[in-house]
Design a protein around this motif. Structure first.
Motif, PDB file in Angstrom:
ATOM      1  N   HIS A 121      60.584 -14.329  61.559  1.00  0.00           N
ATOM      2  CA  HIS A 121      60.722 -15.195  60.377  1.00  0.00           C
ATOM      3  C   HIS A 121      61.710 -16.313  60.758  1.00  0.00           C
ATOM      4  CE1 HIS A 121      60.116 -15.183  55.772  1.00  0.00           C
ATOM      5  NE2 HIS A 121      60.663 -16.350  56.082  1.00  0.00           N
ATOM      6  N   TRP A 122      61.372 -16.974  61.853  1.00  0.00           N
ATOM      7  CA  TRP A 122      61.925 -18.276  62.219  1.00  0.00           C
ATOM      8  C   TRP A 122      63.215 -18.325  63.011  1.00  0.00           C
ATOM      9  CZ3 TRP A 122      61.113 -21.128  56.881  1.00  0.00           C
ATOM     10  CH2 TRP A 122      59.777 -20.979  56.488  1.00  0.00           C
ATOM     11  N   GLU A 166      54.393 -17.372  58.190  1.00  0.00           N
ATOM     12  CA  GLU A 166      54.064 -18.762  57.933  1.00  0.00           C
ATOM     13  C   GLU A 166      53.943 -19.629  59.188  1.00  0.00           C
ATOM     14  OE1 GLU A 166      56.531 -20.290  54.784  1.00  0.00           O
ATOM     15  OE2 GLU A 166      55.767 -18.793  53.414  1.00  0.00           O
ATOM     16  N   TYR A 296      52.671 -20.082  46.682  1.00  0.00           N
ATOM     17  CA  TYR A 296      53.623 -20.623  45.710  1.00  0.00           C
ATOM     18  C   TYR A 296      53.006 -21.630  44.750  1.00  0.00           C
ATOM     19  CZ  TYR A 296      57.336 -18.356  48.301  1.00  0.00           C
ATOM     20  OH  TYR A 296      58.145 -17.399  48.874  1.00  0.00           O
ATOM     21  N   TRP A 326      57.948 -27.734  42.818  1.00  0.00           N
ATOM     22  CA  TRP A 326      56.581 -27.287  43.106  1.00  0.00           C
ATOM     23  C   TRP A 326      55.843 -27.012  41.798  1.00  0.00           C
ATOM     24  CZ3 TRP A 326      58.105 -23.018  47.211  1.00  0.00           C
ATOM     25  CH2 TRP A 326      58.738 -23.644  48.301  1.00  0.00           C
ATOM     26  N   GLU A 352      54.544 -12.965  49.760  1.00  0.00           N
ATOM     27  CA  GLU A 352      55.540 -13.799  49.070  1.00  0.00           C
ATOM     28  C   GLU A 352      54.869 -14.486  47.896  1.00  0.00           C
ATOM     29  OE1 GLU A 352      57.778 -16.739  51.302  1.00  0.00           O
ATOM     30  OE2 GLU A 352      58.029 -15.312  52.959  1.00  0.00           O
ATOM     31  N   TRP A 398      59.024 -12.944  46.045  1.00  0.00           N
ATOM     32  CA  TRP A 398      60.065 -13.679  46.743  1.00  0.00           C
ATOM     33  C   TRP A 398      60.995 -14.237  45.690  1.00  0.00           C
ATOM     34  CZ3 TRP A 398      61.317 -14.051  51.809  1.00  0.00           C
ATOM     35  CH2 TRP A 398      62.400 -14.904  52.082  1.00  0.00           C
ATOM     36  N   TRP A 406      66.741 -22.383  53.528  1.00  0.00           N
ATOM     37  CA  TRP A 406      66.455 -23.287  54.652  1.00  0.00           C
ATOM     38  C   TRP A 406      67.074 -24.674  54.450  1.00  0.00           C
ATOM     39  CZ3 TRP A 406      65.423 -19.826  58.050  1.00  0.00           C
ATOM     40  CH2 TRP A 406      64.673 -18.718  57.714  1.00  0.00           C
ATOM     41  N   PHE A 414      65.744 -18.367  44.392  1.00  0.00           N
ATOM     42  CA  PHE A 414      64.448 -17.701  44.201  1.00  0.00           C
ATOM     43  C   PHE A 414      64.600 -16.230  43.813  1.00  0.00           C
ATOM     44  CE2 PHE A 414      60.834 -20.338  45.634  1.00  0.00           C
ATOM     45  CZ  PHE A 414      61.470 -21.414  46.219  1.00  0.00           C
TER      46      PHE A 414
HETATM   47  C1  GCO Z   1      58.880 -19.866  53.154  1.00  0.00           C
HETATM   48  C2  GCO Z   1      59.568 -18.669  53.650  1.00  0.00           C
HETATM   49  C3  GCO Z   1      60.638 -18.198  52.739  1.00  0.00           C
HETATM   50  C4  GCO Z   1      61.127 -19.202  51.732  1.00  0.00           C
HETATM   51  C5  GCO Z   1      60.291 -19.164  50.483  1.00  0.00           C
HETATM   52  C6  GCO Z   1      60.702 -20.161  49.439  1.00  0.00           C
HETATM   53  O1  GCO Z   1      57.858 -19.763  52.494  1.00  0.00           O
HETATM   54  O2  GCO Z   1      59.370 -20.977  53.382  1.00  0.00           O
HETATM   55  O3  GCO Z   1      58.752 -17.618  54.023  1.00  0.00           O
HETATM   56  O4  GCO Z   1      61.598 -17.871  53.671  1.00  0.00           O
HETATM   57  O5  GCO Z   1      62.433 -18.996  51.395  1.00  0.00           O
HETATM   58  O6  GCO Z   1      58.969 -19.430  50.800  1.00  0.00           O
HETATM   59  O7  GCO Z   1      60.590 -21.459  49.940  1.00  0.00           O
END
Ligand code: GCO
Length: 448
Positions: A121-122, A166, A296, A326, A352, A398, A406, A414
């Motif tokens: 996860h990044w 993602e 989302y 959003w 999520e 989420w 980020w 959230f």
């Molecule tokens: C993403 C990630 C999450 C984020 C969430 C809200 O979708 O960017 O998986 O870490 O925090 O989506 O933006």
């Protein structure tokens, strides 16, 4: 009021990610990740925030698991920080890092909560980025080595696995739009990254099978559902490109062994090609067991030659938006799940879904009614999707708690649980109690 009953074995959960919640960035032998570097680069993250402390879950995980128990979830999606396991990417294994996740996973299991693990996860180790990142096969091989370490350690304890969270964000948001780490703005780089991570995904799945690891494995793309602004072929094509870049670009290689040709042609026009090596597509198209879907919002798109590489512009639909801007439209999830059927009726988990609602403490309470409405609408669609016969097996909100969002830093919230970033005190929001009730009943009772 309507009652929507969910299947008996439905998985109810929440999701988080290591860099967003753990903190303890310099502890436990953890190495430096691209997010540590990016967050320290002036102008990249709102307010200069970083994940050094975050929610301090590295130290407070027991308290967090108590809160999960209170919430009643049976599944918890989290990610492992690669730099805690192999601090410099592909060198020594750090036992302290593995021990931390063993303690954590053991506590989850003791609480009767199924761990749902994301491998990436990044938080890429910085050393690998310095050497070309996902565009370099060294990173691909290093990921497979890291994945194998985790598989062997946690086989028997973890039954649900995701390789990547993602892929669109890893490739395009981070390397074409430059909004996330490492912040590149180059089409060819982003295509190289997308391809590198797909090969890494396929190789990790091969290792998973070869080693005979317990459970099921898949990947979690983020979905953008889009509808065309008009019936013109240009608008329709722009819309198709937007959808395809998030999903088909990754799922066609996995399920069909080839990239969507209309996108390959589009990128070729823009001067970029996919660096496919012999055997890559067979590796990428290893059968997987499940798909995680992060949803989302949706968009209304039209052709605009000025609108980036895809020339696809999002038009404001005038819908209510969450505090991150959003639009709220649960119908996109329903439409997308039907679109997904072109790959077959695969097992899907919503890994999520949630809303950024920045309501704060007011007399000791957080009355995040707008978040409850968001969840209500989306769960009603999920019920509809399941009724249509689609294999949707679980839902992970989420997020469990407010965390490091980020490039937005800590200003975007959230969570079902509020976090005071000074005291690190956790306070369940109204949405927490609402979700607790949904889980307890195994049904959604709409308020109107
Ligand atoms: C993403 C990630 C999450 C984020 C969430 C809200 O979708 O960017 O998986 O870490 O925090 O989506 O933006």
């Amino acid at each position: 009021m309507t009652i929507f009953q969910f299947p008996k074995d439905f998985r109810w959960g929440t999701a988080t990610a290591s860099y967003q919640i753990e903190g303890a960035a310099q502890e436990g032998g953890r190495g430096v990740s691209i997010w540590d570097t990016f967050a320290r680069t002036p102008g990249k993250v709102f307010n200069g925030d970083n994940g050094d402390v975050a929610c301090d879950s590295y130290h407070r995980y027991e308290e967090d698991i108590e809160l999960m128990k209170k919430l009643g979830i049976n599944t918890y999606r989290f990610s492992i920080a690669w730099p805690r396991i192999i601090p410099d990417g592909d060198g020594e294994i750090n036992r302290e890092g593995l021990d931390f996740y063993h303690r954590f996973v053991d506590k989850l299991l003791e609480a009767g909560i199924e761990p749902f693990c994301t491998l990436y996860h990044w938080d890429l180790p910085q050393t690998l980025e310095d050497d070309g990142g996902w565009g370099n096969r060294r990173t691909v091989d290093a990921f497979v080595k890291y994945a194998e370490v985790i598989f062997k350690e946690f086989s028997g304890k973890i039954n649900f696995w995701l390789t990547f969270n993602e892929p669109w964000c890893i490739a395009f948001l981070s390397n074409l739009l430059g909004i996330h780490a490492p912040g590149n703005r180059d089409l060819q780089t982003s295509i190289n990254v997308a391809h590198g991570l797909l090969v890494a995904h396929g190789k990790a799945v091969q290792s998973f099978r070869r080693l005979g690891i317990t459970g099921q494995i898949g990947i979690a793309p983020n979905v953008c559902w889009a509808e065309p602004y008009s019936k013109s072929p240009e608008d329709q094509a722009a819309c198709d490109r937007s959808i395809a870049l998030n999903t088909d670009w990754f799922l066609d290689p996995i399920y069909k062994g080839s990239y969507p040709q209309f996108m390959v042609d589009w990128f070729a026009e823009a001067g970029a090609t996919v660096p496919i090596q012999e055997g890559d597509m067979e590796i990428i198209s290893q059968p997987i067991d499940l798909l995680g879907i992060n949803y989302y919002t949706m968009g209304l798109n039209r052709f605009n030659p000025e609108a980036g590489v895809l020339q696809s512009e999002e038009v404001d639909m005038g819908l209510t938006k969450t505090d991150i801007g959003w639009p709220i439209e649960s119908r996109g999830l329903y439409e997308f799940m039907h679109y997904l059927q072109k790959y077959g009726n695969v097992d899907v988990y919503i890994t999520e879904n949630g809303a950024c609602i920045n309501d704060d403490l007011n007399n000791g309470k957080i009355n995040d009614d707008r978040r409850i409405s968001y969840y209500e609408q989306h769960l009603a669609q999920i019920h509809r999707i399941i009724n249509d016969g689609i294999n949707l097996k679980g839902y992970m909100a989420w997020s469990l708690m407010d965390n490091f969002e980020w490039a937005e830093g800590y200003r975007m919230r959230f969570g079902l649980i509020h976090v005071d970033y000074r005291s690190l005190v956790r306070t369940p929001k109204e949405s927490f109690y609402w979700y607790q009730n949904v889980i307890k009943n195994n049904w959604l009772e709409t308020r109107s």
